[in-house]
Write a protein that holds these residues in place. Structure first.
Motif, PDB file in Angstrom:
ATOM      1  N   LEU A   1     -11.101  25.092   1.866  1.00  0.00           N
ATOM      2  CA  LEU A   1     -11.753  23.801   0.167  1.00  0.00           C
ATOM      3  C   LEU A   1     -12.981  23.990   0.964  1.00  0.00           C
ATOM      4  O   LEU A   1     -13.608  23.765   0.004  1.00  0.00           O
ATOM      5  N   TRP A   2     -13.525  24.202   2.139  1.00  0.00           N
ATOM      6  CA  TRP A   2     -15.273  24.007   2.472  1.00  0.00           C
ATOM      7  C   TRP A   2     -15.620  25.284   2.366  1.00  0.00           C
ATOM      8  O   TRP A   2     -16.822  24.506   1.539  1.00  0.00           O
ATOM      9  N   ARG A   3     -15.607  25.974   1.884  1.00  0.00           N
ATOM     10  CA  ARG A   3     -16.408  26.888   1.357  1.00  0.00           C
ATOM     11  C   ARG A   3     -16.140  27.516   0.397  1.00  0.00           C
ATOM     12  O   ARG A   3     -17.460  27.844  -0.023  1.00  0.00           O
ATOM     13  N   CYS A   4     -15.609  26.772  -0.177  1.00  0.00           N
ATOM     14  CA  CYS A   4     -15.916  26.800  -1.830  1.00  0.00           C
ATOM     15  C   CYS A   4     -16.794  25.732  -2.291  1.00  0.00           C
ATOM     16  O   CYS A   4     -17.039  25.575  -2.771  1.00  0.00           O
TER      17      CYS A   4
ATOM     18  N   GLN B   1     -24.115  26.042  -3.977  1.00  0.00           N
ATOM     19  CA  GLN B   1     -25.223  26.904  -4.623  1.00  0.00           C
ATOM     20  C   GLN B   1     -25.893  26.623  -5.876  1.00  0.00           C
ATOM     21  O   GLN B   1     -26.778  27.697  -5.844  1.00  0.00           O
ATOM     22  N   PHE B   2     -24.654  26.738  -6.915  1.00  0.00           N
ATOM     23  CA  PHE B   2     -25.250  26.281  -8.131  1.00  0.00           C
ATOM     24  C   PHE B   2     -25.887  25.753  -9.111  1.00  0.00           C
ATOM     25  O   PHE B   2     -26.318  24.661  -8.464  1.00  0.00           O
ATOM     26  N   THR B   3     -26.571  26.804  -9.842  1.00  0.00           N
ATOM     27  CA  THR B   3     -27.346  25.942 -11.182  1.00  0.00           C
ATOM     28  C   THR B   3     -26.733  25.622 -12.240  1.00  0.00           C
ATOM     29  O   THR B   3     -25.194  26.155 -11.545  1.00  0.00           O
ATOM     30  N   GLU B   4     -27.486  25.101 -13.136  1.00  0.00           N
ATOM     31  CA  GLU B   4     -26.655  24.812 -14.361  1.00  0.00           C
ATOM     32  C   GLU B   4     -26.180  25.276 -14.495  1.00  0.00           C
ATOM     33  O   GLU B   4     -25.101  25.845 -15.515  1.00  0.00           O
ATOM     34  N   GLU B   5     -26.592  26.432 -14.940  1.00  0.00           N
ATOM     35  CA  GLU B   5     -26.526  27.921 -16.150  1.00  0.00           C
ATOM     36  C   GLU B   5     -25.599  29.212 -15.481  1.00  0.00           C
ATOM     37  O   GLU B   5     -24.507  28.424 -15.757  1.00  0.00           O
ATOM     38  N   ARG B   6     -25.060  28.972 -14.043  1.00  0.00           N
ATOM     39  CA  ARG B   6     -24.338  29.742 -13.434  1.00  0.00           C
ATOM     40  C   ARG B   6     -22.893  28.724 -13.196  1.00  0.00           C
ATOM     41  O   ARG B   6     -21.972  29.308 -13.828  1.00  0.00           O
ATOM     42  N   LYS B   7     -22.963  27.721 -13.291  1.00  0.00           N
ATOM     43  CA  LYS B   7     -21.972  26.664 -13.009  1.00  0.00           C
ATOM     44  C   LYS B   7     -21.651  26.606 -14.154  1.00  0.00           C
ATOM     45  O   LYS B   7     -19.686  26.387 -15.105  1.00  0.00           O
TER      46      LYS B   7
END
Length: 1030
Positions: free
Chosen positions: A810-813, A819-825
């Motif tokens: 859970l921590w590493r997730c 680090q995600f941008t909106e597009e990658r999300k």
């Protein structure tokens, strides 16, 4: 066969039955009919599939009457007679204007080119002969098909291969350059040059593409439907190169054509001199200047030649001015001949050109009569064959009316042109009325014959001649001027001074060193001489006739006008030709060549006959048992009604077979002796090889046995050593356990009662410390998809171990999501949604997890190839990919561009980018896919919607998971739209127009290969075979 192929066999024979037979064959596209060896050709006015390479091979080296009538049969007969019998041939193609004579000559030449020999030089000559047509037509042919005629002599060597050709042109209508009849246009090359030449070429030639800028070009007929002048210009340029024109020669011809166009724009204005005489001046000298630059002539020289002429008399030269009217008016091998010449012409306004054209047709009709009717009947009488004379019309009286040297029309026209005094067309007509008044084929309103005085159909300035093809009314206006055809010497000399090489060759009479004061021949005399030369040339060759008939005046297909065809049948003398053929003998040959050709058919005449040739032929005919009514003996020839050459051909085949048999026997014996000697050598070498092979096998076997023996000994020693080692280890282990037991017994009394608990706690603490320190160094990577985790060292740590693993994941997730941008999300949300839709439901899903959703696979906004398609789509493109649209008829796919926007689905053609279908997303009811690893999906449309007219779409894509995920996601996010239903099943229905088709997916075996295949089983079932995955 439709109707009767040979009119000689027509029963009953009458003019009506003759026409009925022609009509019946014409209606069934049988445009060729025979009269013996004469071919009747009906112009179909459309293309027929009877001139293919297969047809050429079908008629090649076949008997004339063996197959259905065709122009190829006559061409093959003429070519084989030239090649095998060394007889010069000529093919006379005659008929009215528009009857298809030029096309017939092309077919004859193309057939001869196809069947003669091959080779680089031969092919070059054949191509030049065939390409001569575009060059001549491009510079001489007009809308009216009879602006000229040509005669081509094709020369062949002893093998029958073409060596070259000589082409003669007759009566090119020069007056058409200056003035064209209504509804027609000038020579094609003017329009082709302006339409097809490049801008640079036109700039060099100082020309403009606008037809209206040139006075010589008829604007009302400048553009003709179905005629591509630009393409024809390219054809003419290519043909000129093939024929042999160098590039500078082509340029010279084009410069000359441009100069003629410039010449038409030169206008003259009248001026009066001080002495009271009239003269002419050029209005605008710009066109004159450009014309002089093209031809390399000094402007002052050409301007003076246009405005003055020099008259010589008694060694004195006098320069006189030209008035405006005069200035504007004066701007031994084997041979097969093919004559394609103008047909008989009857127009509303007939002038000098039509007069000499019809004169030439009278001469051709005369030679046809002499060679086919009169000469044949005279030959029967000369040879003493019983014969009933057949009446026919002999047009020699008409030819004499025109060409008689004393009182013929051409002679009187020349006399009128040469006599001193005032000479006009009216004085010429008066002379005709005086001399030809009593001739039965000449009619004039002002002649001495009183029966034409009240004939109002005959104007006063006209005369009428009753030709073999009918009566023709000639307007006498222009006869004298056109017959004179004068070119003032000043113009010839001015042209000769040009730096242009082609102009010098065209005006050799302008050379000052070769000035001839003798008056040149008139146009009529020149044409009469050339026609006489042509007739003499044709009489030296064996004639082959093609009689062309036009079925209607509208030049339309499937129309047969009885009256028009009947008129042509009458004046062509076809009925008389049939009657002569029916009554006579189709084949005749002198006794010597006949015996020489057929002597191998009889043992008594083969190989040599010692007696007279006639007796030998009689012995030959008696031995062959030919019925007496089928042949007759003449004084010098034998006459046969129906020649058949099958026996000679069969005999030649038998002789060829005998020669082949003897040669093959000798070849086989030689081959056998060579094989026998070779077999001995091969056997010796083989025995040596076999012994060497046997020795190698024994040696190899011995080595294998030795290796197996050594291996067995080594394995036995290894087992003994391993057993000894295990015994030593067992003794050591037993001793250690025994020593341990003794030590524990000695120290047990020293431990207190709670020592065990403390030891246990200490041990647990040390174990936990060691566990956490070890976990610190063995933690897995920070990637959320990394499933590795250190193994637990002790069983009692199971709970802790599992909880730590969950907390760490859970921590590493959380760190990864940060680090995600909106597009990658958004991409991962789509991946998550794809997992909810297809996980454990679609076999293709696991392979798509590692593939990122790219969306625009075609880069449609950047690729210039799809610029037009990108502009046609208003919304932002969410997905662009190439899919296969499955065809219901055969199950095969057609490549289409698949575009997905927020409002619609667009299918477009992959090559052109043209939109084939656009479906609004509200019209998409559901999507159906299979559970297997294929890429097939069906877009099912709502019933009653505008997009559902042509039915559902069955598509196949490599990015199926992404396409359906995006479709589903658009439906979820849209508030005004129902959520898209996704049906995952191995069998579903697809609506194609009015029919529903079941699409069934099956597991394919190894024979299906590695790809997915779709096959149509019946009208209601498409079966998709999916290969089995490992």
């Amino acid at each position: 066969m439709i109707g009767v192929g040979d009119m000689v066999l027509l029963e009953p024979l009458s003019e009506d039955s003759f026409l009925d037979n022609l009509r019946k064959r014409f209606d069934h596209n049988e445009i060729y009919t025979y009269i013996g060896s004469v071919v009747i050709s009906m112009n179909p006015y459309r293309s027929l599939p009877i001139y293919t390479p297969d047809k050429v091979e079908e008629y090649r080296n076949r008997n004339f009457y063996e197959l259905s009538p065709h122009i190829y049969a006559l061409a093959d007969e003429a070519y084989r007679s030239l090649r095998d019998q060394d007889k010069d041939q000529c093919i006379l193609i005659t008929g009215e204007s528009g009857a298809g004579k030029t096309e017939a000559s092309k077919l004859v030449m193309s057939y001869v080119a196809a069947v003669c020999g091959k080779g680089q030089e031969v092919n070059k000559v054949k191509e030049q002969l065939l390409q001569s047509n575009p060059v001549l037509e491009g510079e001489s042919k007009t809308l009216h098909p009879n602006s000229g005629g040509k005669y081509m002599d094709i020369e062949f060597d002893f093998k029958g291969d073409p060596l070259g050709g000589v082409i003669s042109n007759y009566l090119l209508e020069k007056s058409r350059v200056v003035k064209q009849p209504r509804g027609e246009r000038n020579f094609h090359i003017f329009y082709q040059l302006l339409s097809g030449a490049s801008d640079d070429t036109l700039k060099q030639l100082k020309l403009d593409r606008d037809f209206s800028k040139y006075n010589y070009l008829s604007l009302d007929s400048a553009v003709v439907n179905g005629l591509d002048d630009a393409a024809n210009f390219r054809t003419v340029r290519n043909a000129m190169q093939i024929v042999g024109f160098m590039e500078d020669e082509v340029q010279s011809v084009l410069e000359l054509v441009a100069a003629v166009l410039k010449l038409g724009n030169i206008e003259f204005k009248p001026e009066s001199r001080c002495n009271g005489t009239d003269e002419s001046r050029i209005k605008d000298k710009n066109d004159l200047k450009e014309m002089c630059e093209l031809l390399g002539i000094e402007q002052s020289v050409l301007e003076r030649a246009f405005s003055y002429r020099t008259v010589e008399a008694k060694m004195e030269k006098v320069s006189t001015t030209l008035n405006v009217a005069q200035a504007q008016a004066k701007t031994r091998h084997k041979v097969m001949g093919v004559l394609d010449i103008y047909g008989f012409e009857i127009f509303e306004d007939n002038s000098f050109e039509q007069f000499i054209i019809n004169y030439c047709n009278e001469k051709l009709q005369q030679i046809f009569i002499e060679l086919t009717l009169r000469e044949e009947q005279e030959e029967y009488v000369r040879e003493g064959i019983e014969w009933t004379n057949i009446e026919y019309f002999n047009n020699a009286i008409i030819c004499d009316l025109i060409e008689n040297n004393q009182n013929g029309i051409l002679a009187m026209l020349d006399e009128e042109c040469l006599r001193p005094g005032t000479v006009t067309d009216e004085t010429f007509l008066d002379k005709l009325n005086t001399i030809c008044a009593e001739h039965q084929h000449f009619e004039s309103r002002l002649s001495k014959n009183s029966k034409f005085l009240t004939d109002h159909s005959l104007p006063h300035n006209c005369f009428r001649i009753q030709h073999y093809a009918g009566k023709v009314l000639y307007r006498v206006e222009g006869f004298v001027d056109k017959n004179n055809d004068l070119l003032y010497r000043d113009l010839s000399q001015a042209m000769y001074k040009a730096n242009h090489s082609l102009i010098k060759q065209l005006f050799p009479e302008g050379n000052p060193a070769k000035i001839n004061l003798k008056r040149p021949l008139t146009a009529g005399s020149q044409f009469k001489t050339s026609v006489g030369t042509l007739m003499k040339n044709l009489q030296t060759k064996n004639p082959n006739y093609i009689r062309c008939i036009k079925p209607n005046d509208k030049k339309a297909s499937h129309i047969f006008t009885d009256s028009l065809v009947r008129h042509q049948v009458r004046y062509l003398g076809l009925m008389e030709n049939v009657r002569v053929r029916r009554a006579g003998y189709a084949f005749r040959q002198a006794y010597e060549p006949c015996l020489e050709r057929y002597k191998m058919l009889c043992k008594k005449t083969w190989p040599h006959w010692r007696g007279p040739a006639r007796e030998g032929v009689e012995v030959l005919m008696a031995d062959l048992q030919v019925p007496a009514e089928e042949f007759s003996y003449g004084r010098s020839k034998i006459f046969i009604r129906n020649p058949r050459t099958e026996r000679r051909r069969q005999c030649l085949q038998d002789l060829a077979t005998l020669i082949q048999k003897i040669y093959r026997g000798w070849t086989c014996r030689s081959q056998f002796l060579l094989l026998k000697q070779s077999q001995i050598v091969v056997a010796a070498w083989y025995r040596r090889f076999a012994q060497q092979k046997k020795y190698q096998n024994i040696k190899s076997a011995t080595t294998v046995v030795q290796s197996y023996t050594r291996g067995w000994q080594a394995r036995k020693l290894l087992r003994e050593l391993k057993y000894q080692k295990r015994c030593e280890e067992a003794v050591t282990t037993i001793a250690a356990f025994w020593h341990g037991t003794q030590v524990r017994r000695e120290y047990r009394k020293f431990f207190r009662a709670n020592a065990g608990k403390k030891i246990y706690d200490f041990t647990i603490q040390r174990i936990m410390q060691k566990y956490f320190l070890g976990l610190k160094t063995t933690l897995p990577s920070m990637s959320p998809i990394d499933k590795n985790w250190p193994a637990r060292p002790y069983r009692f740590l199971d709970g802790v171990h599992t909880e730590l693993r969950r907390i760490f994941h859970l921590w590493r997730c959380k760190k990864y999501r940060g680090q995600f941008t909106e597009e990658r999300k958004a991409v991962y949300e789509e991946k998550l949604e794809a997992s909810e839709i297809f996980k454990d439901k679609k076999a293709l899903y696991p392979s798509s997890v590692s593939q990122p959703f790219k969306g625009d696979y075609l880069e449609i906004s950047k690729n210039p190839k799809y610029q037009k398609l990108n502009s046609a789509v208003d919304e932002k493109v969410l997905l662009a990919d190439v899919v296969n649209k499955i065809n219901r008829a055969n199950g095969k796919g057609t490549a289409r561009i698949f575009l997905l926007t927020k409002k619609s689905v667009v299918l477009a053609d992959q090559k052109t980018g043209q939109v084939k279908a656009s479906v609004p997303l509200p019209d998409v009811a559901s999507v159906s896919v299979s559970t297997q690893s294929d890429g097939f999906f069906a877009l099912k449309l709502k019933e009653g919607s505008a997009s559902a007219v042509k039915g559902d779409f069955l598509l196949s894509s490599e990015h199926l998971i992404e396409i359906i995920t995006k479709l589903h996601r658009i439906g979820v996010t849209a508030a005004d739209r129902e959520q898209l239903n996704i049906d995952i099943s191995d069998e579903f229905l697809v609506q194609f127009k009015q029919d529903k088709v079941c699409v069934k997916f099956i597991q394919g075996g190894p024979k299906n290969g590695s790809g997915v295949s779709c096959k149509r089983k019946n009208n209601r079932l498409l079966e998709v075979s999916v290969p089995t995955t490992a």
